[in-house]
Design a protein around this motif. Structure first.
Motif, PDB file in Angstrom:
ATOM      1  N   PRO A 355      63.704  33.059  17.524  1.00  0.00           N
ATOM      2  CA  PRO A 355      64.355  33.169  16.097  1.00  0.00           C
ATOM      3  C   PRO A 355      64.157  33.555  15.020  1.00  0.00           C
ATOM      4  O   PRO A 355      64.643  34.048  14.061  1.00  0.00           O
ATOM      5  CB  PRO A 355      65.426  31.371  16.441  1.00  0.00           C
ATOM      6  CG  PRO A 355      64.891  31.252  17.415  1.00  0.00           C
ATOM      7  CD  PRO A 355      64.346  32.127  17.766  1.00  0.00           C
ATOM      8  N   LEU A 356      62.721  32.739  14.889  1.00  0.00           N
ATOM      9  CA  LEU A 356      62.112  33.253  12.838  1.00  0.00           C
ATOM     10  C   LEU A 356      60.519  32.931  13.686  1.00  0.00           C
ATOM     11  O   LEU A 356      60.037  32.470  14.655  1.00  0.00           O
ATOM     12  CB  LEU A 356      62.217  32.293  12.808  1.00  0.00           C
ATOM     13  CG  LEU A 356      61.922  32.006  10.568  1.00  0.00           C
ATOM     14  CD1 LEU A 356      63.062  33.216  10.533  1.00  0.00           C
ATOM     15  CD2 LEU A 356      61.928  30.816  10.354  1.00  0.00           C
ATOM     16  N   GLU A 357      60.007  34.123  13.207  1.00  0.00           N
ATOM     17  CA  GLU A 357      58.820  34.761  13.852  1.00  0.00           C
ATOM     18  C   GLU A 357      57.889  34.953  12.439  1.00  0.00           C
ATOM     19  O   GLU A 357      58.354  35.564  11.593  1.00  0.00           O
ATOM     20  CB  GLU A 357      58.969  35.647  14.227  1.00  0.00           C
ATOM     21  CG  GLU A 357      59.049  35.484  15.678  1.00  0.00           C
ATOM     22  CD  GLU A 357      58.902  37.180  17.012  1.00  0.00           C
ATOM     23  OE1 GLU A 357      57.848  37.443  16.906  1.00  0.00           O
ATOM     24  OE2 GLU A 357      59.858  38.030  16.835  1.00  0.00           O
ATOM     25  N   LEU A 358      56.350  34.589  12.457  1.00  0.00           N
ATOM     26  CA  LEU A 358      55.616  34.718  11.298  1.00  0.00           C
ATOM     27  C   LEU A 358      55.193  35.375  11.981  1.00  0.00           C
ATOM     28  O   LEU A 358      53.871  34.908  12.429  1.00  0.00           O
ATOM     29  CB  LEU A 358      55.163  33.264  10.261  1.00  0.00           C
ATOM     30  CG  LEU A 358      54.119  34.039   9.336  1.00  0.00           C
ATOM     31  CD1 LEU A 358      54.825  34.591   7.940  1.00  0.00           C
ATOM     32  CD2 LEU A 358      53.445  32.616   8.830  1.00  0.00           C
ATOM     33  N   GLU A 359      54.757  36.840  11.381  1.00  0.00           N
ATOM     34  CA  GLU A 359      53.292  37.391  12.163  1.00  0.00           C
ATOM     35  C   GLU A 359      52.521  37.977  10.772  1.00  0.00           C
ATOM     36  O   GLU A 359      53.192  38.094   9.611  1.00  0.00           O
ATOM     37  CB  GLU A 359      53.918  39.163  12.373  1.00  0.00           C
ATOM     38  CG  GLU A 359      54.925  38.660  13.503  1.00  0.00           C
ATOM     39  CD  GLU A 359      55.413  40.334  14.678  1.00  0.00           C
ATOM     40  OE1 GLU A 359      55.628  39.956  14.672  1.00  0.00           O
ATOM     41  OE2 GLU A 359      55.473  41.154  13.126  1.00  0.00           O
ATOM     42  N   ILE A 360      51.061  37.219  11.160  1.00  0.00           N
ATOM     43  CA  ILE A 360      50.101  37.793   9.756  1.00  0.00           C
ATOM     44  C   ILE A 360      48.786  38.985  10.415  1.00  0.00           C
ATOM     45  O   ILE A 360      48.824  39.202  11.727  1.00  0.00           O
ATOM     46  CB  ILE A 360      49.620  36.216   9.589  1.00  0.00           C
ATOM     47  CG1 ILE A 360      49.334  35.914  11.084  1.00  0.00           C
ATOM     48  CG2 ILE A 360      50.491  35.252   9.741  1.00  0.00           C
ATOM     49  CD1 ILE A 360      47.959  34.799  11.040  1.00  0.00           C
ATOM     50  N   GLY A 361      48.750  39.352   9.380  1.00  0.00           N
ATOM     51  CA  GLY A 361      47.711  40.161   9.635  1.00  0.00           C
ATOM     52  C   GLY A 361      46.180  39.593  10.115  1.00  0.00           C
ATOM     53  O   GLY A 361      46.130  38.524   9.377  1.00  0.00           O
ATOM     54  N   TYR A 362      45.293  40.355  10.306  1.00  0.00           N
ATOM     55  CA  TYR A 362      43.859  39.575  11.088  1.00  0.00           C
ATOM     56  C   TYR A 362      43.538  38.911   9.585  1.00  0.00           C
ATOM     57  O   TYR A 362      42.773  37.612   9.772  1.00  0.00           O
ATOM     58  CB  TYR A 362      42.824  40.826  12.098  1.00  0.00           C
ATOM     59  CG  TYR A 362      42.345  41.457  10.806  1.00  0.00           C
ATOM     60  CD1 TYR A 362      40.971  41.349  10.766  1.00  0.00           C
ATOM     61  CD2 TYR A 362      42.880  43.306  10.580  1.00  0.00           C
ATOM     62  CE1 TYR A 362      40.455  42.146   9.656  1.00  0.00           C
ATOM     63  CE2 TYR A 362      42.155  43.795   9.338  1.00  0.00           C
ATOM     64  CZ  TYR A 362      41.068  43.358   8.813  1.00  0.00           C
ATOM     65  OH  TYR A 362      40.461  44.290   9.195  1.00  0.00           O
ATOM     66  N   ALA A 363      43.459  39.230   8.712  1.00  0.00           N
ATOM     67  CA  ALA A 363      42.697  38.161   7.453  1.00  0.00           C
ATOM     68  C   ALA A 363      43.160  37.335   6.914  1.00  0.00           C
ATOM     69  O   ALA A 363      42.428  36.188   6.819  1.00  0.00           O
ATOM     70  CB  ALA A 363      41.972  39.752   6.228  1.00  0.00           C
ATOM     71  N   LEU A 364      44.176  36.907   7.647  1.00  0.00           N
ATOM     72  CA  LEU A 364      44.994  35.845   7.085  1.00  0.00           C
ATOM     73  C   LEU A 364      44.844  34.960   8.533  1.00  0.00           C
ATOM     74  O   LEU A 364      45.593  33.944   8.075  1.00  0.00           O
ATOM     75  CB  LEU A 364      46.780  36.369   6.914  1.00  0.00           C
ATOM     76  CG  LEU A 364      46.565  37.658   6.003  1.00  0.00           C
ATOM     77  CD1 LEU A 364      48.446  36.964   5.639  1.00  0.00           C
ATOM     78  CD2 LEU A 364      46.390  36.374   4.356  1.00  0.00           C
ATOM     79  N   VAL A 365      44.511  34.666   9.057  1.00  0.00           N
ATOM     80  CA  VAL A 365      44.427  34.673  10.586  1.00  0.00           C
ATOM     81  C   VAL A 365      43.596  32.600  10.210  1.00  0.00           C
ATOM     82  O   VAL A 365      43.818  32.057  10.388  1.00  0.00           O
ATOM     83  CB  VAL A 365      43.213  34.524  12.080  1.00  0.00           C
ATOM     84  CG1 VAL A 365      43.280  33.689  13.210  1.00  0.00           C
ATOM     85  CG2 VAL A 365      44.304  36.368  12.413  1.00  0.00           C
ATOM     86  N   THR A 366      42.298  32.891   8.992  1.00  0.00           N
ATOM     87  CA  THR A 366      41.474  32.076   9.160  1.00  0.00           C
ATOM     88  C   THR A 366      42.450  30.679   7.776  1.00  0.00           C
ATOM     89  O   THR A 366      42.076  29.790   7.743  1.00  0.00           O
ATOM     90  CB  THR A 366      40.353  31.992   7.688  1.00  0.00           C
ATOM     91  OG1 THR A 366      40.825  32.965   6.599  1.00  0.00           O
ATOM     92  CG2 THR A 366      39.428  32.147   8.942  1.00  0.00           C
ATOM     93  N   ILE A 367      43.524  31.751   6.984  1.00  0.00           N
ATOM     94  CA  ILE A 367      44.653  30.485   6.465  1.00  0.00           C
ATOM     95  C   ILE A 367      45.668  29.854   7.044  1.00  0.00           C
ATOM     96  O   ILE A 367      46.380  28.953   6.544  1.00  0.00           O
ATOM     97  CB  ILE A 367      44.428  31.275   5.250  1.00  0.00           C
ATOM     98  CG1 ILE A 367      46.187  31.572   5.235  1.00  0.00           C
ATOM     99  CG2 ILE A 367      43.451  31.365   4.522  1.00  0.00           C
ATOM    100  CD1 ILE A 367      46.764  32.483   4.308  1.00  0.00           C
ATOM    101  N   VAL A 368      46.188  29.798   8.416  1.00  0.00           N
ATOM    102  CA  VAL A 368      47.037  29.650   9.937  1.00  0.00           C
ATOM    103  C   VAL A 368      46.527  28.466   9.755  1.00  0.00           C
ATOM    104  O   VAL A 368      47.078  27.438   9.411  1.00  0.00           O
ATOM    105  CB  VAL A 368      47.307  31.174  10.488  1.00  0.00           C
ATOM    106  CG1 VAL A 368      48.676  29.383  12.001  1.00  0.00           C
ATOM    107  CG2 VAL A 368      47.801  32.039  10.192  1.00  0.00           C
ATOM    108  N   ASP A 369      45.292  28.420  10.409  1.00  0.00           N
ATOM    109  CA  ASP A 369      45.408  26.287  10.533  1.00  0.00           C
ATOM    110  C   ASP A 369      44.012  26.296  10.542  1.00  0.00           C
ATOM    111  O   ASP A 369      42.968  26.710  11.238  1.00  0.00           O
ATOM    112  CB  ASP A 369      45.624  26.530  12.187  1.00  0.00           C
ATOM    113  CG  ASP A 369      45.734  25.090  12.866  1.00  0.00           C
ATOM    114  OD1 ASP A 369      45.519  24.105  11.672  1.00  0.00           O
ATOM    115  OD2 ASP A 369      45.634  25.246  13.745  1.00  0.00           O
TER     116      ASP A 369
END
Length: 691
Positions: A355-369
């Motif tokens: 239903p809902l997805e958030l796709e991120i570039g690899y440089a944003l992985v560190t701010i996800v969790d």
């Protein structure tokens, strides 16, 4: 016949609390008053029946809390058994002269004669063995298990409470489910604590049984030889028989109930009853059963009965053979030629659309969790919980994953049911400053537009952030930017999350608090799909659907007259007027609006064309343009003063004006005169006129 019996016992069902009172009064009567032998026989058989019932119930419950009254029941049965001991002691010592071996009734005599036979010493030894088994083995083990279970339950209680709080924060459960889980934890802690204490009663009962037996034998000898005038042999024969019978008839139910207590405290939560779990797990390994059969055959040379060993060995071997699973197919050799490979049918997994997805570039992985817990993932749970409470629907789970093939390193994209609805690029080491006050133009940074609301913004470094805060401007880190953008997108598209399945869930939830309303509406008046259209119309304009009881009452009243979802939506909006006005009024309950000139309203109303599937405005782009431009310019005055873009119109044109303006002013709110609730005042900043 069955109906007559049900009517006869119906008063007992409505006054079940009196049964417990009668039970304890009966215990007092049994202790204080002498009873006839026939009544004593009945009470002793009741004791045996209760113990068997408790044992079987303990076997068939799936978890300990399904039998949470067991500690209290243990105390009740122990008191009942002690009361019977006191009553039988009175009958044995006081009635042996007249009734002999029938002084305490037929049940006591039967147990004494059947177990002891002609040898009183055998009966006494059996009684002592039963007491030792109950006191030393079963009761002591059950007490220790209950004590350890209570201690560990209390030790892990804070951690489990924190886990529940975390599930709420992440939106995995609602408040009702969290309350049920907390109550279950408290019930579990109370249960094992109560079992720990109740087990002490059983140990005391075993000690009391030994003392009562000694008192009966010694007292019987004294009474038989001094009062009745019997010799030592006759006194021993009569009073020992009755005492052993009394001890066995009380200790056998005690052993059964102690066994039930042991089963309860050692029971773990399982989807089936204890019998199914024991047989399912004990006979789950064919190899173990087969080896057992071989061991039994190996014991034949030792001198044990060969017939018994062979019979059991054959039985175990047969069970091992019956429960063996068929051999698995050999793995396919990928190097083998195609014609030599075994045929197989490929199973194609169905594609699941999130239903809902958030796709991120690899440089944003560190701010996800990140390690500090201030990333996107912890905030998503809070966003879901907040919006679910605000909108009245369950916001679906957000699937977060990286996409290095389609996104640039610092870019993210939000998808709704597999289709992109928005994307933005952030600077991971910078901060976003919004144009929210004076001094913004003095800052230096990379210009952009804030993704959620489209206002001018700058990406600045740490020095720029300090300066922006000094100027009183709004500053956000990258994780906050993404979270705010996601929140706004969920608000804008919340109607798309209201699926037919979710509507049925809302109907059932409302049924629990207002069953008559739901029964009147569904399915006699409206189907879930029709209710879904009305609720989606409300959510598209930002109207929460928390008060489903009121919404369903309005639909039940109005839907028999019309099935048009647009008309029904207008009726519901009027019923929710206080909620709608409260969303857009200022602190003084004032609605700051612009109004439409009568000619403009008449023009729009005349352009409405009704069709079977709904209504629409029959206006060309040249006719729409003056209205859109004039309304937009009028709303700029409200927005510049810090008020929401609010238009007040007649009910007939409200929905059409909203659809006409929503592309040019997405945040526009159009109220009808009927939606201004009592207690709110209206202040107009202008009238829309089209020349």
């Amino acid at each position: 016949m069955k109906n007559r019996l049900q009517k006869f016992f119906a008063p007992l069902g409505t006054n079940r609390d009196l049964l417990l009172v009668v039970w304890f009064v009966g215990i007092l009567v049994t202790i204080l008053m002498p009873l006839p032998p026939a009544v004593m026989d009945f009470l002793l058989v009741v004791n045996i029946s209760l113990s068997v019932l408790i044992l079987l119930t303990s076997i068939y419950v799936r978890e300990s809390l399904d039998f949470s009254i067991f500690p209290s029941l243990l105390l009740m049965t122990t008191l009942y058994r002690l009361a019977l001991n006191i009553a039988t002691t009175r009958m044995i010592l006081g009635g042996a002269k007249e009734s002999g071996k029938d002084a305490a009734g037929s049940v006591v005599r039967f147990f004494g004669e059947f177990v002891s036979g002609s040898d009183m010493i055998v009966g006494f030894v059996i009684f002592i063995v039963l007491v030792i088994v109950q006191f030393v083995v079963i009761t002591k083990g059950a007490t220790r298990v209950a004590e350890v279970a209570a201690r560990f339950t209390l030790d892990r209680l804070p951690g489990q409470q924190m886990a529940i709080d975390g599930e709420i924060a992440n939106g995995l459960i609602d408040e009702k489910t969290a309350t049920e889980k907390r109550q279950r934890l408290m019930r579990e802690a109370d249960f094992y604590g109560a079992m720990d204490g109740a087990s002490k009663f059983v140990r005391g009962d075993a000690v009391a049984g030994i003392l009562i037996t000694l008192i009966n034998i010694i007292g019987g000898l004294v009474i038989g030889m001094t009062v009745i005038g019997w010799d030592l042999s006759q006194s021993l024969s009569t009073f020992t028989l009755l005492t052993i019978g009394d001890g066995l008839v009380s200790q056998i139910p005690a052993v059964i109930i102690s066994t039930a207590a042991g089963l309860i405290v050692t029971r773990t939560s399982q989807p089936t009853d204890l019998g199914s779990e024991v047989t399912g797990q004990l006979f789950s390994s064919p190899k173990a059963i087969g080896i057992t059969a071989v061991v039994l055959l190996a014991l034949i040379p030792v001198g044990l009965p060969p017939l018994v060993l062979i019979t059991l060995a054959i039985s175990f071997a047969l069970i091992s053979w019956l429960i063996q699973k068929p051999p698995e197919e050999p793995p396919i050799d990928e190097e083998a030629p195609m014609e030599s490979r075994p045929a197989r049918s490929e199973e194609i997994e169905p594609v699941v659309v999130e239903p809902l997805e958030l796709e991120i570039g690899y440089a944003l992985v560190t701010i996800v969790d990140p390690a500090d817990g201030e990333g996107i993932l912890p905030r998503i749970g809070k966003i879901r919980a907040q919006l679910s409470k605000e909108l009245g629907i369950v916001v679906p789970r957000v699937r977060v994953r990286d996409n290095i093939t389609e996104l640039s390193p610092r870019e993210y994209r939000v998808k709704l049911r597999g289709e992109p609805i928005s994307r933005f690029q952030v600077e991971t080491s910078s901060y976003l400053v919004l144009d929210s006050g004076e001094g913004f133009d003095s800052l230096e940074g990379n210009k952009t537009r804030e993704p959620a609301f489209g206002v001018d913004a700058l990406w600045v470094g740490p020095e720029g952030r300090a300066e922006a805060r000094r100027l009183g401007l709004t500053v956000s880190d990258p994780a906050t930017v993404i979270a705010t953008h996601l929140t706004q997108l969920v608000r804008e598209h919340c109607a798309d999350f209201l699926t037919r399945e979710e509507v049925n869930h809302l109907i059932e939830r409302t049924r629990a608090i207002a069953p008559r309303v739901v029964e009147e509406l569904v399915p006699a008046v409206m189907k879930p799909g029709e209710i879904q259209k009305v609720l989606q119309n409300l959510l598209r304009e930002g109207v929460p659907v928390r008060d489903l009881e009121t919404i369903f009452e309005i639909l039940a009243d109005r839907a028999p007259r019309t099935g048009n979802p647009e008309v029904l939506t207008e009726w519901v909006r009027e019923g929710l007027s206080r909620t709608i006005c409260g969303q857009h009024a200022d602190s003084s309950s004032t609605l700051h609006v612009v109004t439409l000139d009568g000619e403009v309203e008449e023009f729009i109303e005349n352009a409405v064309e009704q069709l079977d599937g709904g209504s629409f405005l029959r206006l060309s782009p040249q006719m729409k343009e003056p209205i859109i431009g004039t309304v937009s310019r009028s709303l700029e005055v409200l927005i510049s003063d810090g008020h929401p873009p609010l238009v007040l119109s007649s009910p007939k044109v409200r929905a059409h004006l909203r659809r006409l303006m929503e592309k040019s002013v997405p945040a526009i709110v159009v109220l009808s005169y009927n939606e201004v609730a009592h207690g709110f005042t209206v202040e107009s900043s202008g009238v829309v006129r089209v020349e």
